[in-house]
Design a protein around this motif. Structure first.
Motif, short mmCIF file in Angstrom:
data_model
loop_
_atom_site.label_atom_id
_atom_site.label_comp_id
_atom_site.label_asym_id
_atom_site.label_seq_id
_atom_site.Cartn_x
_atom_site.Cartn_y
_atom_site.Cartn_z
N TRP A 27 0.83 -1.21 0.00
CA TRP A 27 0.00 0.00 0.00
C TRP A 27 0.87 1.26 0.00
N LEU A 28 1.91 1.29 0.84
CA LEU A 28 2.79 2.46 0.89
C LEU A 28 3.54 2.65 -0.43
N ALA A 29 4.02 1.56 -1.00
CA ALA A 29 4.69 1.65 -2.31
C ALA A 29 3.72 2.15 -3.37
N ALA A 30 2.49 1.64 -3.33
CA ALA A 30 1.47 2.06 -4.31
C ALA A 30 1.18 3.55 -4.18
N LEU A 31 1.06 4.04 -2.96
CA LEU A 31 0.78 5.48 -2.77
C LEU A 31 1.93 6.34 -3.29
N ALA A 32 3.16 5.94 -3.01
CA ALA A 32 4.32 6.72 -3.46
C ALA A 32 4.37 6.77 -4.99
N ILE A 33 4.23 5.62 -5.63
CA ILE A 33 4.29 5.55 -7.09
C ILE A 33 3.09 6.28 -7.70
N ALA A 34 1.90 6.07 -7.12
CA ALA A 34 0.69 6.72 -7.65
C ALA A 34 0.81 8.23 -7.57
N TYR A 35 1.38 8.73 -6.48
CA TYR A 35 1.56 10.18 -6.33
C TYR A 35 2.42 10.73 -7.46
N THR A 83 -5.17 2.83 -10.71
CA THR A 83 -5.17 1.38 -10.47
C THR A 83 -4.37 1.04 -9.22
N LEU A 84 -3.23 1.70 -9.02
CA LEU A 84 -2.42 1.43 -7.84
C LEU A 84 -3.13 1.83 -6.55
N VAL A 85 -3.86 2.94 -6.59
CA VAL A 85 -4.56 3.39 -5.38
C VAL A 85 -5.74 2.48 -5.07
N VAL A 86 -6.48 2.09 -6.10
CA VAL A 86 -7.67 1.27 -5.89
C VAL A 86 -7.31 -0.16 -5.52
N ARG A 87 -6.33 -0.71 -6.20
CA ARG A 87 -5.98 -2.11 -5.95
C ARG A 87 -4.52 -2.32 -6.33
N GLN A 88 -3.77 -2.92 -5.43
CA GLN A 88 -2.34 -3.13 -5.66
C GLN A 88 -2.14 -4.43 -6.45
N VAL A 89 -2.27 -4.33 -7.76
CA VAL A 89 -2.10 -5.47 -8.65
C VAL A 89 -0.61 -5.57 -9.00
N PRO A 90 0.00 -6.76 -8.81
CA PRO A 90 1.44 -6.88 -9.08
C PRO A 90 1.83 -6.44 -10.49
N GLN A 91 1.01 -6.74 -11.49
CA GLN A 91 1.35 -6.38 -12.86
C GLN A 91 1.43 -4.86 -13.05
N VAL A 92 0.64 -4.10 -12.31
CA VAL A 92 0.68 -2.65 -12.43
C VAL A 92 1.98 -2.11 -11.84
N PHE A 93 2.45 -2.74 -10.76
CA PHE A 93 3.77 -2.37 -10.24
C PHE A 93 4.85 -2.64 -11.28
N LEU A 94 4.74 -3.76 -11.99
CA LEU A 94 5.71 -4.08 -13.04
C LEU A 94 5.66 -3.07 -14.17
N LEU A 95 4.46 -2.69 -14.59
CA LEU A 95 4.32 -1.68 -15.65
C LEU A 95 4.92 -0.35 -15.21
N SER A 96 4.62 0.05 -13.98
CA SER A 96 5.16 1.31 -13.47
C SER A 96 6.68 1.26 -13.40
N GLY A 97 7.21 0.16 -12.88
CA GLY A 97 8.66 0.02 -12.80
C GLY A 97 9.31 0.02 -14.17
N SER A 98 8.66 -0.62 -15.14
CA SER A 98 9.18 -0.63 -16.51
C SER A 98 9.17 0.78 -17.10
N LEU A 99 8.12 1.52 -16.84
CA LEU A 99 8.03 2.89 -17.33
C LEU A 99 9.14 3.76 -16.73
N PHE A 100 9.36 3.63 -15.41
CA PHE A 100 10.43 4.40 -14.76
C PHE A 100 11.81 3.97 -15.27
N THR A 101 11.97 2.69 -15.54
CA THR A 101 13.24 2.21 -16.09
C THR A 101 13.47 2.79 -17.49
#
Length: 166
Positions: A27-35, A83-101
């Motif tokens: 949840w904390l990781a999702a909030l930071a990335i979503a922000y 999507t990150l705020v509503v539900r912490q789906v692992p694939q969305v974290f991967l997409l976000s990390g890929s985008l930042f990379t």
């Protein structure tokens, strides 16, 4: 003196505690990335031509692709953030990390080619400077964001695994 009870390592109570801890980390990781994604998406929607100019300055995409990226990316950022705020789906974290990379690689390429440009991360809301430290700051932000995305991904996967084990 209160009596302290300990639970065996694999007890349901202990697993629930671990699931709660992993869930909190996700949840904390999702909030930071979503922000970061929401701030970026909104600032690019408010300044679309400035964002397009920032994409052009990187000299990585031809005109048509640069325009498409400038149009689509703010909406991708906002969709991922929601999507990150509503539900912490692992694939969305991967997409976000890929985008930042991807952003990190683009910034490193620009920096290595001697381009003295603004990163374009947050549109017109960030101050622009002519010092190369802006490159180090934005590369650092992208690297940390990608790392937080990986932590969020792992925490979301672990939470799901512990919930299924119960």
């Amino acid at each position: 003196m209160p009596v302290r009870t300990t639970h065996p390592p694999d007890s349901p109570t202990r697993q629930g505690d671990r699931r709660h801890s992993w869930g909190l980390a996700a949840w904390l990781a999702a909030l930071a990335i979503a922000y970061l994604l929401a701030l970026s998406g909104v600032s690019h929607l408010n300044n679309p031509y400035q964002f397009l100019a920032a994409i052009y300055e990187y000299r990585l995409l031809p005109g048509g692709l640069a325009k498409a990226a400038a149009f689509v990316l703010p909406f991708v950022h906002l969709a991922l953030a929601c999507t990150l705020v509503v539900r912490q789906v692992p694939q969305v974290f991967l997409l976000s990390g890929s985008l930042f990379t991807l952003y990190t690689l683009a910034q490193i390429l620009a920096w290595s080619r001697g381009l003295n440009i603004d990163c374009g991360c947050f549109g017109g809301i960030q101050p622009t400077t002519e010092t190369p430290s802006i490159g180090a700051k934005s590369i650092g932000l992208a690297v940390v964001s990608a790392g937080v995305s990986v932590v969020g991904f792992w925490a979301a996967v672990r939470t799901r695994q512990l919930a299924e084990a119960e």
